[in-house]
Each structure stands twice: as C-alpha cells, then as structure tokens.
Design an enzyme around this catalytic site. Sequence first.
Site, PDB file in Angstrom:
ATOM      1  N   GLU A  85      14.859  26.865 -16.917  1.00 58.66           N
ATOM      2  CA  GLU A  85      15.991  27.779 -16.747  1.00 58.66           C
ATOM      3  C   GLU A  85      17.043  27.603 -17.833  1.00 58.66           C
ATOM      4  O   GLU A  85      17.667  28.580 -18.268  1.00 58.66           O
ATOM      5  CB  GLU A  85      16.619  27.542 -15.374  1.00 58.66           C
ATOM      6  CG  GLU A  85      17.667  28.560 -14.976  1.00 58.66           C
ATOM      7  CD  GLU A  85      18.151  28.350 -13.547  1.00 58.66           C
ATOM      8  OE1 GLU A  85      19.326  28.651 -13.287  1.00 58.66           O
ATOM      9  OE2 GLU A  85      17.360  27.873 -12.718  1.00 58.66           O
ATOM     10  N   ASP A  86      17.238  26.351 -18.302  1.00 52.84           N
ATOM     11  CA  ASP A  86      18.382  26.070 -19.174  1.00 52.84           C
ATOM     12  C   ASP A  86      18.027  25.636 -20.593  1.00 52.84           C
ATOM     13  O   ASP A  86      18.937  25.439 -21.410  1.00 52.84           O
ATOM     14  CB  ASP A  86      19.240  24.951 -18.547  1.00 52.84           C
ATOM     15  CG  ASP A  86      19.869  25.378 -17.225  1.00 52.84           C
ATOM     16  OD1 ASP A  86      19.955  26.588 -16.985  1.00 52.84           O
ATOM     17  OD2 ASP A  86      20.266  24.489 -16.445  1.00 52.84           O
TER      18      ASP A  86
ATOM     19  N   HIS B 221      22.270  14.731 -13.832  1.00 50.63           N
ATOM     20  CA  HIS B 221      21.976  15.567 -12.653  1.00 50.63           C
ATOM     21  C   HIS B 221      20.491  15.536 -12.296  1.00 50.63           C
ATOM     22  O   HIS B 221      20.152  15.250 -11.133  1.00 50.63           O
ATOM     23  CB  HIS B 221      22.455  16.995 -12.890  1.00 50.63           C
ATOM     24  CG  HIS B 221      21.997  17.966 -11.844  1.00 50.63           C
ATOM     25  ND1 HIS B 221      22.365  17.868 -10.517  1.00 50.63           N
ATOM     26  CD2 HIS B 221      21.166  19.048 -11.928  1.00 50.63           C
ATOM     27  CE1 HIS B 221      21.804  18.853  -9.826  1.00 50.63           C
ATOM     28  NE2 HIS B 221      21.067  19.573 -10.664  1.00 50.63           N
TER      29      HIS B 221
ATOM     30  N   HIS C  42      13.506  20.253 -12.972  1.00 50.31           N
ATOM     31  CA  HIS C  42      13.787  21.484 -12.233  1.00 50.31           C
ATOM     32  C   HIS C  42      14.682  22.471 -12.989  1.00 50.31           C
ATOM     33  O   HIS C  42      14.662  23.668 -12.705  1.00 50.31           O
ATOM     34  CB  HIS C  42      14.394  21.157 -10.861  1.00 50.31           C
ATOM     35  CG  HIS C  42      15.818  20.724 -10.897  1.00 50.31           C
ATOM     36  ND1 HIS C  42      16.209  19.428 -11.154  1.00 50.31           N
ATOM     37  CD2 HIS C  42      16.969  21.420 -10.704  1.00 50.31           C
ATOM     38  CE1 HIS C  42      17.521  19.335 -11.109  1.00 50.31           C
ATOM     39  NE2 HIS C  42      18.018  20.532 -10.845  1.00 50.31           N
ATOM     40  N   ASP C  43      15.477  21.994 -13.958  1.00 51.74           N
ATOM     41  CA  ASP C  43      16.350  22.900 -14.723  1.00 51.74           C
ATOM     42  C   ASP C  43      15.875  23.124 -16.154  1.00 51.74           C
ATOM     43  O   ASP C  43      16.520  23.840 -16.919  1.00 51.74           O
ATOM     44  CB  ASP C  43      17.778  22.346 -14.760  1.00 51.74           C
ATOM     45  CG  ASP C  43      18.557  22.657 -13.496  1.00 51.74           C
ATOM     46  OD1 ASP C  43      18.207  23.639 -12.812  1.00 51.74           O
ATOM     47  OD2 ASP C  43      19.507  21.915 -13.182  1.00 51.74           O
TER      48      ASP C  43
END
Length: 648
Positions: free
Chosen positions: A94-95, A65, A90-91
């Site tokens: 957050e993850d 992704h 970008h993630d």
Amino acid sequence: MEKNYSENVKKDYSEIIRMRAEHVFEVMEKRVSPQEMERIRDAFAMARDAHALQRRKTGEPYILHPIAVASIAAEELQLGANPVIAAFLHDVVEDTHYTIDDIRARFGDDVSFLVKVLTKKADKKYEMSKQLDNYRQILHSVQYDIRAVLVKLADRLHNMRTLASMKPEKQMKIAGETDYFYAPLANRLGLYNVKTELENLSFRFRCPEEFEVISKLIADHVAANRENLETFRCQIEETLADAGIRARVTVDFRRPFSLWRKMRKYGDDFNHLKYRHFVEVEFDDTQTALSDKEMALRIYGILTTRFREKHNSMINYIDQPKQNGYQSIHVKLLPDFGRWQEVHISSSTMTRRQQLGCVAERTEETIQVWIEKFRKVLHDVFSSAKDDPHYMEDIVSTFYNDDIQVFTPEGRKMMLPQNSTVLDFAYEVHTALGDHARYALINGRLGAVNTPLRRGDVIEIFTDDACNPEDDWETFVHTYKARKALRRYRESRPRPAFCRCSQCNPIPGEEVIGIKPLDPAGIVTVHKRDCPKAISLASSYGDNVVSVDFDAADDVLYSVALRIRAIDRKHLFNDLTDTITNTLHLNMESFNTRTERNIVICHIGFGVHSYAELRVIMDNIRTIPGVDEVRRLTSVPTPSLDGPALSL
C-alpha cells in the site's frame, strides 16, 4: 554538533528497532521451525528496507509500526509464521514500491494472499465508500481464511495505542471506525481482551471528558470497596483451598466503556449501576479428572454452601456458550458485608479461550469450526450487499449483541442477539415462516410476534397464509436476516399513491382532501376535510391541496374504534360481541370496558373497508337494547397482552 545529535538519534532508533524485532523472533522461535524463522527474519528485512525513509506522525521510523503489529500477532494473538510475516509486510504494498507479485515471489501464495487482503484498494470510485468497501473486503476474506482478519485487528490495536499523536479530527475518524467495526468484530471472534482494549481506547479519544469522569468514578469505587472485596476474595480462596481445590481468585472492575454503555442502556447514573465489578474464580483444570463443567459445578456447590445465593441468579454458560465461545458459570453471592456480588467460575482453559477466542485451540479443525461459525453470520450477505445500503449496519449489530440460546420444539438450538423477538426466531428458521407468522407459543404460553425472547425459551410458530409483514415489523426485529427479509418485502410492494393522516385516520367514503408534501420525493397525505392538521396546511400551503380518489378495496381493512355508552344489564357484553362478530362478521382488535353506577362505557376496535360499512355497523349497535350512544373515536386504543381481559 547538530550532526552528532542526529547520529545519536539515528543510533538510538536503530537499537530500538533491533530490540523490538528480536523480541518478535524470540516469541516465535518457541513454536516454529528454523526454516520458518528464516522466513520471518527475511520478512522483517524486507519491511525495514521498504519503509526505510518513512516516518510516523510521532516522528518515529515507520518500521516500528509493522514490528509492533507483528509483536501483537505473535505474542498476544499467538499466530503462526505466515500471519506474522504478513504482519511485518501489511503496509508494504500500500505504501511502498513493492507489489503483491514481489511478495508472492519471495514468500509464496499464502503470505501474498494475506497481504492482499490487508491492502486497501486504491479505487477511484468505491461501491459504497472507501471505509465500507474496506470493511467488506476484510469480511469477505473470512470466507476463505480468518488469519487476515486477526492481523488486521493487530494493526488496528497498535494504531489505537498510538492515536494520541493524531489530530482530533483524525482521532475521531479512527476511533469511530474502531467503535463501529473493529471492536464488534473482535467481540464476535471471542477476543475479549482485544475487544475491551479497543472499546476503551476508542471511548478515550471520542469522548475524553466522559472517559475521564467515569475513570475517576471507577477509581473512587475501587478505593471505597477494596477492603470488603479483598476480604471476600480471600474467603473464597480459603474456602476452596479447604476443599482441596487450587484456584486463582481475582476482582475485576469493569472498564469505562462497559459502564458507560450500561448507563446509556438502563438510564442509570454510575452510583446506581449494579455489578460494577465481578469476582473471577479460575480453577486449574489439570488438578482433577473431572470435566470442566463438573469441576465448575462442584465449586458452585461449595461456594453456595458458604455464601447465600441470590434466587435464580445462576447462569450456565458452559452448556449454553455465547456465540463468541465464552463459557463460565455465573452466580450472585451475598458476602458478610451484605451486598450481592457477581461471581464467575471458569477453568484455565475457558479463560484462555476467552482471551484468544478463535485461535485458543491451535488445530486446523478448531480454526475451521470458527470459520464456519463466522460464515454462518455472514451468510447471504455478499450476494446482496451492492443492493442493500444497510448491510454493514446489520452485520455489525450481529457482532456486538450479547447472545441468547433458544430452542425449536424439536430441541434444535438457535443463537439470537439479546432482545430478539418471536419474529427474529421465525425468520431465522425460514423466511416464509417469518413472512406468515401470526402468533407463537413460548414455553407453552401464547405470545405475539413482537414478544421479546429470553435465554432457554422454546418457541413454536403458528402461521396463516393470509398474514403478511406489517409496516411496524421492522421496528422490533434485531437480526440481519429478519431486517433483510422485511426490507425485501416492503420494496416488492407497489409504492402507494398516498398515505393516511395519522391524526384523523380517514377511511374510504369520507369527505377527504390530499395535501402534497413539501419534500418532492414524498407522497400525498389524505386527510378528512375537518382535520385540524389539514386545515392548517391548506391555509399555509394552498397550492399543495389536491383531490384524491380514496376508494374502498376488498382486501384492505382500516382500523377504527367506537365508544359505546349503555345501561348495564345481563348479557349486554354477549349481545355486543354477537352483533359485531356473528351478525357483522368482524374481527375485534380490542375490547375495553368499565362500569360505574350501572353505566357501561365500551371502547371497541376493529377493521372496516369503508365509511358506509362503518355506518351500518354503528346503526346495528344502536339497536341493541340498553345502548344509548355510539360514537367513533379519533384514535384506536392499543390493548396490552399483559393486562386484564377487561380494563379501563
């Protein structure tokens, strides 16, 4: 055997990951320095390590992704090194266990800022909702930098492309967000291709049956018109070639969502929609010293010589581009097969701008122009957002409207959403101008404050300090600025103790009663005692009947209407208007009359302070020679500004 199968799967994904990442590197190597390429490769390595144990709903490694988002940012949006690095990462915050500080230490402040904007807040309590707060966070970043928004659109585009693996309820949530926010955002940024793909992916997952039906209708339409349109396309190409002009001519069929929206807007079925396709003429702007506008107009002249032009169909979006930057010449031409065809004439540069919008021209100056344009759209939003539950709805509506360009009498250009009214224009100029607008001159012609505006209109607003926003103004404004001003005015006024029944329209001095609402949050409604609705409510909810003090006030007028029956004679009309306006000093709201076999029927609307005043008026009218009957009407007739001065 099971172990070997797992190893093969793992090996296959490793190769897929390597090849897709290498594609991003190949795209970026053409326009960044070796040092920046080293940082891009490092960002991929960090993302691959951070997401190593994660899988997507499809079962694929999660790292595919971020690679896809970076690929969209690099290839489709043609962004620079730092946004592509942010796309890979970008993630991560957050993850995974990595923090913004880790990003800053490894890639610097700029990348850490972009990643922070792209990271959803993990608050326990949200100001509005998790989704709305996320939208606000994204929009707020535009105040500083537009690149984070572009990376977020790349992220959303890939999520939509892979949405089939989600459960239906998750598909609806993500598609709804896309429809509500991301597609309109792409539209306002001039990213036509992104906007169109997001719209249609969302439509496909929200309404799969409708999507399939319209897709089938489009396919049938393509098949039925292929031969005629190919002939027309070749004729245009040959006509331009004979004139020494290199141009690419294509037929573009509108997508399912675009046609579905037109069907909803105009109430037509598919077969009765006009212009389900258009012909795109894209000329090479390097072949001549002429400006793009001059060349487009030259092509327009050549084509309108070869084909008949529909009267008044030419639209010049070059001199008056849409708010998202779209430029072209539109015209409707009649081919040999006898059906009007919409033709768009654009340069290759215009087409590039249409596809890439705010990043089409890769200079700091042009990017800054787009940021300033976007800031204007968001002006004054964030200072009042916490207190305004409608602010997101209003902003999104400004993103998705087609634009019209109108002018002040001094020639100042103003961009407004399509279907904007005189009031939208007035509030766009200044809040006070809107609050006290009484009427306007539109191209020198008198117009009411709710008159819709058209492209190119010149509007002059006339005000009166005694005029203030009316209750229905919010129903015919479209801009955020106008809606916000009207809500602020409404909320600043004292909440009325009661409201009037819309059926019996009582006025002070009449025999009235009050009916408390069934909803405890509502207000008492005042009815005349003989009002059928009041009688019905009183018989069913007797405990809700209350007495009210409905007294006259000097600054409040109540609309009433009279029906006058009289014998036709010379000067009857003058006597009626003289009595009402000069003797009784009333402003007439409407005056409709008809005469049949010497009997005149007049319906007159005006405002009064009280029932006692109305009785005096009726008594005065009865004294006019020839008047036989004066009767009050239950409802006030609404005159049309487009109709005759005297009508039924």
